[in-house]
Design an enzyme around this catalytic site. Sequence first.
Site, PDB file in Angstrom:
ATOM      1  N   TRP A 160       4.472  11.568 -13.770  1.00 36.89           N
ATOM      2  CA  TRP A 160       3.275  11.810 -12.982  1.00 36.89           C
ATOM      3  C   TRP A 160       2.361  12.720 -13.762  1.00 36.89           C
ATOM      4  O   TRP A 160       2.736  13.834 -14.009  1.00 36.89           O
ATOM      5  CB  TRP A 160       3.635  12.449 -11.628  1.00 36.89           C
ATOM      6  CG  TRP A 160       2.461  12.500 -10.695  1.00 36.89           C
ATOM      7  CD1 TRP A 160       1.742  13.595 -10.335  1.00 36.89           C
ATOM      8  CD2 TRP A 160       1.891  11.382  -9.997  1.00 36.89           C
ATOM      9  NE1 TRP A 160       0.747  13.248  -9.460  1.00 36.89           N
ATOM     10  CE2 TRP A 160       0.810  11.894  -9.244  1.00 36.89           C
ATOM     11  CE3 TRP A 160       2.159  10.017  -9.961  1.00 36.89           C
ATOM     12  CZ2 TRP A 160       0.023  11.078  -8.448  1.00 36.89           C
ATOM     13  CZ3 TRP A 160       1.377   9.219  -9.165  1.00 36.89           C
ATOM     14  CH2 TRP A 160       0.319   9.756  -8.413  1.00 36.89           C
TER      15      TRP A 160
ATOM     16  N   ASP B 230      -2.849  13.410  -2.001  1.00 39.02           N
ATOM     17  CA  ASP B 230      -3.362  14.220  -3.101  1.00 39.02           C
ATOM     18  C   ASP B 230      -4.246  13.422  -4.060  1.00 39.02           C
ATOM     19  O   ASP B 230      -3.974  13.341  -5.246  1.00 39.02           O
ATOM     20  CB  ASP B 230      -2.139  14.818  -3.837  1.00 39.02           C
ATOM     21  CG  ASP B 230      -2.526  15.769  -4.941  1.00 39.02           C
ATOM     22  OD1 ASP B 230      -3.574  16.431  -4.821  1.00 39.02           O
ATOM     23  OD2 ASP B 230      -1.786  15.840  -5.935  1.00 39.02           O
TER      24      ASP B 230
ATOM     25  N   ASN C 209       4.564   5.709  -0.150  1.00 36.48           N
ATOM     26  CA  ASN C 209       4.815   6.871  -1.001  1.00 36.48           C
ATOM     27  C   ASN C 209       4.990   8.095  -0.128  1.00 36.48           C
ATOM     28  O   ASN C 209       4.124   8.415   0.702  1.00 36.48           O
ATOM     29  CB  ASN C 209       3.654   7.128  -1.954  1.00 36.48           C
ATOM     30  CG  ASN C 209       3.936   8.320  -2.860  1.00 36.48           C
ATOM     31  OD1 ASN C 209       4.767   8.235  -3.750  1.00 36.48           O
ATOM     32  ND2 ASN C 209       3.273   9.444  -2.604  1.00 36.48           N
ATOM     33  N   GLU C 210       6.123   8.766  -0.309  1.00 39.54           N
ATOM     34  CA  GLU C 210       6.422  10.029   0.354  1.00 39.54           C
ATOM     35  C   GLU C 210       6.044  10.050   1.826  1.00 39.54           C
ATOM     36  O   GLU C 210       5.242  10.889   2.259  1.00 39.54           O
ATOM     37  CB  GLU C 210       5.752  11.187  -0.383  1.00 39.54           C
ATOM     38  CG  GLU C 210       6.260  11.334  -1.807  1.00 39.54           C
ATOM     39  CD  GLU C 210       5.846  12.635  -2.476  1.00 39.54           C
ATOM     40  OE1 GLU C 210       5.020  13.368  -1.900  1.00 39.54           O
ATOM     41  OE2 GLU C 210       6.368  12.909  -3.564  1.00 39.54           O
TER      42      GLU C 210
ATOM     43  N   LYS D 206      -1.856  17.031 -13.724  1.00 41.35           N
ATOM     44  CA  LYS D 206      -0.536  16.583 -14.198  1.00 41.35           C
ATOM     45  C   LYS D 206      -0.641  15.419 -15.191  1.00 41.35           C
ATOM     46  O   LYS D 206       0.378  14.850 -15.596  1.00 41.35           O
ATOM     47  CB  LYS D 206       0.349  16.213 -13.005  1.00 41.35           C
ATOM     48  CG  LYS D 206       0.680  17.437 -12.149  1.00 41.35           C
ATOM     49  CD  LYS D 206       1.872  17.247 -11.258  1.00 41.35           C
ATOM     50  CE  LYS D 206       2.057  18.445 -10.355  1.00 41.35           C
ATOM     51  NZ  LYS D 206       0.998  18.592  -9.342  1.00 41.35           N
TER      52      LYS D 206
ATOM     53  N   GLU E  32       8.366   9.916  -9.940  1.00 42.53           N
ATOM     54  CA  GLU E  32       7.342  10.917 -10.285  1.00 42.53           C
ATOM     55  C   GLU E  32       8.042  12.172 -10.756  1.00 42.53           C
ATOM     56  O   GLU E  32       9.018  12.611 -10.143  1.00 42.53           O
ATOM     57  CB  GLU E  32       6.501  11.321  -9.055  1.00 42.53           C
ATOM     58  CG  GLU E  32       5.434  10.353  -8.654  1.00 42.53           C
ATOM     59  CD  GLU E  32       4.558  10.900  -7.511  1.00 42.53           C
ATOM     60  OE1 GLU E  32       4.420  12.132  -7.377  1.00 42.53           O
ATOM     61  OE2 GLU E  32       4.036  10.075  -6.757  1.00 42.53           O
TER      62      GLU E  32
ATOM     63  N   TYR F 151       9.992  17.493  -8.232  1.00 44.79           N
ATOM     64  CA  TYR F 151       9.209  18.560  -8.877  1.00 44.79           C
ATOM     65  C   TYR F 151       9.980  19.874  -8.951  1.00 44.79           C
ATOM     66  O   TYR F 151       9.396  20.941  -8.819  1.00 44.79           O
ATOM     67  CB  TYR F 151       7.873  18.731  -8.146  1.00 44.79           C
ATOM     68  CG  TYR F 151       6.962  17.526  -8.335  1.00 44.79           C
ATOM     69  CD1 TYR F 151       6.132  17.433  -9.439  1.00 44.79           C
ATOM     70  CD2 TYR F 151       6.974  16.470  -7.428  1.00 44.79           C
ATOM     71  CE1 TYR F 151       5.319  16.321  -9.633  1.00 44.79           C
ATOM     72  CE2 TYR F 151       6.168  15.361  -7.613  1.00 44.79           C
ATOM     73  CZ  TYR F 151       5.339  15.290  -8.721  1.00 44.79           C
ATOM     74  OH  TYR F 151       4.541  14.193  -8.919  1.00 44.79           O
TER      75      TYR F 151
ATOM     76  N   TYR G 237       7.048  22.871  -8.058  1.00 45.19           N
ATOM     77  CA  TYR G 237       6.804  23.387  -6.696  1.00 45.19           C
ATOM     78  C   TYR G 237       7.977  24.246  -6.215  1.00 45.19           C
ATOM     79  O   TYR G 237       7.795  25.151  -5.417  1.00 45.19           O
ATOM     80  CB  TYR G 237       6.579  22.237  -5.713  1.00 45.19           C
ATOM     81  CG  TYR G 237       5.283  21.495  -5.967  1.00 45.19           C
ATOM     82  CD1 TYR G 237       4.058  22.161  -5.877  1.00 45.19           C
ATOM     83  CD2 TYR G 237       5.279  20.156  -6.307  1.00 45.19           C
ATOM     84  CE1 TYR G 237       2.870  21.488  -6.125  1.00 45.19           C
ATOM     85  CE2 TYR G 237       4.099  19.479  -6.549  1.00 45.19           C
ATOM     86  CZ  TYR G 237       2.898  20.149  -6.463  1.00 45.19           C
ATOM     87  OH  TYR G 237       1.731  19.494  -6.712  1.00 45.19           O
TER      88      TYR G 237
ATOM     89  N   ASN H 132      10.605  11.061  -6.034  1.00 48.18           N
ATOM     90  CA  ASN H 132       9.640  11.907  -6.733  1.00 48.18           C
ATOM     91  C   ASN H 132      10.205  13.324  -6.751  1.00 48.18           C
ATOM     92  O   ASN H 132      10.562  13.844  -5.683  1.00 48.18           O
ATOM     93  CB  ASN H 132       8.298  11.934  -5.991  1.00 48.18           C
ATOM     94  CG  ASN H 132       7.650  10.566  -5.918  1.00 48.18           C
ATOM     95  OD1 ASN H 132       8.024   9.659  -6.654  1.00 48.18           O
ATOM     96  ND2 ASN H 132       6.669  10.417  -5.040  1.00 48.18           N
TER      97      ASN H 132
HETATM   98  C1  BDP Z   1       3.651  13.865  -5.171  1.00 52.35           C
HETATM   99  C2  BDP Z   1       2.675  12.817  -4.661  1.00 52.35           C
HETATM  100  C3  BDP Z   1       1.450  12.672  -5.564  1.00 52.35           C
HETATM  101  C4  BDP Z   1       0.906  14.025  -5.923  1.00 52.35           C
HETATM  102  C5  BDP Z   1       1.999  14.803  -6.646  1.00 52.35           C
HETATM  103  C6  BDP Z   1       1.521  16.191  -7.078  1.00 52.35           C
HETATM  104  O1  BDP Z   1       3.319  11.576  -4.521  1.00 52.35           O
HETATM  105  O2  BDP Z   1       0.482  11.892  -4.920  1.00 52.35           O
HETATM  106  O3  BDP Z   1      -0.268  13.973  -6.669  1.00 52.35           O
HETATM  107  O4  BDP Z   1       3.055  14.969  -5.765  1.00 52.35           O
HETATM  108  O5  BDP Z   1       1.689  17.126  -6.306  1.00 52.35           O
HETATM  109  O6  BDP Z   1       4.344  14.435  -4.148  1.00 52.35           O
HETATM  110  O7  BDP Z   1       0.956  16.316  -8.156  1.00 52.35           O
END
Ligand code: BDP
Length: 570
Positions: A526, A154, A393-394, A546, A481, A445, A449, A443
Amino acid sequence: MLYPQRNQYRQFIDLSGFWDFRFDINNDGLKENWQSGFDKSQPIAVPASWNDQFAANRDFLGPAWYQIRFEKPWGWDNKKIFLRFGSVNYISDVWLNGELVGHHEGGHLAFEYDVSGMIINENLLVVRVDGRLEKDHVPPKGRTLENYPETNYDFYPFCGIHRPVLLYAVPNEGIKDITVITSIKKTLGILDINIESSRIIGAIAHCTLKGFETLLIKEYKIEQEVQEMTLEVNNARFWDKNNPNLYSLTIDIIKNDATLDSYSLNVGIRTIEVKGDKLLLNGKPIYLKGFGRHEDFPITGRGYVPAVIIKDYSLMEWIGANSFRTTHYPYSEQMMDLADQLGFLVIDEIPAVGLTFNRDVIERELKLCSQYIHELIARDKNHPSVIMWSLANEPHSSVKSKEFFKKLYDLTKGIDKTRPITIVNMMGVREKAFEFCDVLCINRYYGWYVQPGKIEDACQSLSEEMDKLYERHHKPIILSEFGTGTIPGWHSQPSEMFSEEYQAEFIEKYIEVCRSKPYVIGEHVWNLCDFKTSQGITRMGGINYKGVFTRDRRPKMAAHILRKLWKEKT
Ligand code: BDP
């Protein structure tokens, strides 16, 4: 890998400036021998990404060609001469006076070539850069949702010569590399120094350590290619985030009473280790407050811009951050030097984002990640600010990923035993590589999400997941994140997704959860700033919103909330 220096024995020139540039839309350059020089060029700024410099071809990812002419500097005749690139994304081929110098893959690490035998008085340097996305590149092409360009990650796949290109000269007989490892015994600071040199067996290494009323001088006879030596500093001033004390270490190489070479570097005396569920800096637990970030700015793209680096540090200081992760690739060497000087703690990450482990690419992924680990540690091993290596990362973890990461973990520990290792993950308890990682980074969300709009439920999910993860591994956890897309100037009461209020509330509540868990050792929001991405329906205007600051570094409401939280709570 030592950064070039200027003193009586070493010199460099910086080739930054305006170069000739040409897009190779039909990939004809090689056939047409552009490597010996090309016409129909336009000027381009180096370093900087090419994508946003022109009115056309923003999403053209290569190949494209750069060239510049330069004269051999005076007095360099009996020296070893190297050409050094701080970063070129993604593949580069380099020719000097029509002759191939080398090929490098990987976008964010330094590489260099010995050009001593190739350089003449008037030189033509040509670089072909290919930033096209492929499934077997790291990071790879791919997509979960439709996006353009098709990145499996991303952020925008900016291309070009992103960091300075230096031409440097060193003595034929001299220092090749220096590694310094520090340890502490009560008030004593110990420096274990390894000097790698070329053809100077029998010479003397004269070490001088200066700083804080200390002047330590010691001489060693060089008996092997890699010579070990030790310096001990009584009542040493240790390096930490509040007192980034740096000593200056100078190594002079002396043979038959003549000095052949000299190199100076900053040394911070500190230790870093994981004990139980804590991360200890100089034996004391630390808590990380900070950000994921991107090397990203309008027009210059991913290019090195000193003023932006200074601004980002100044914003991080203003807000009360003490750390960051080099998401999702190593940052410039200058950024790392400043972290040492300003006392920031850095999780240093190789450019391994979006790994797929697909059968047809897994070998290449392993090879490239191993190369990146070697290159990163060679470059950053002497920075006291680097407290941890991050191997990915991920990753799209699967059954194959455990063995994959075990190899990378062992490789990293084999090169540097002193720093903890992490993988930044989205699989939570299902991530098998967490069995051997020293610190667990996740990380999350929830409330964005998943469970959109429901901050209370999101915090409940986060809390439960963290407890489960800790129960399984009993290791320190960093929330590496968390954040929400936030349109600057968009407000709502009650708070709603995309509003500044939602971002502020989300961040505050997530931090509350982190602070309620004794095993959580850090919170990284993040992102520090909004940044450019590929185009797709989840990224308005090709921007990830973000950021706590906008792309031009203006604070959103959350920045003020964070400042209150971080300045008040340590
Ligand atoms: C995470 C990723 C990051 C993305 C972020 C997002 O590590 O690179 O920019 O999500 O969705 O999963 O903003």
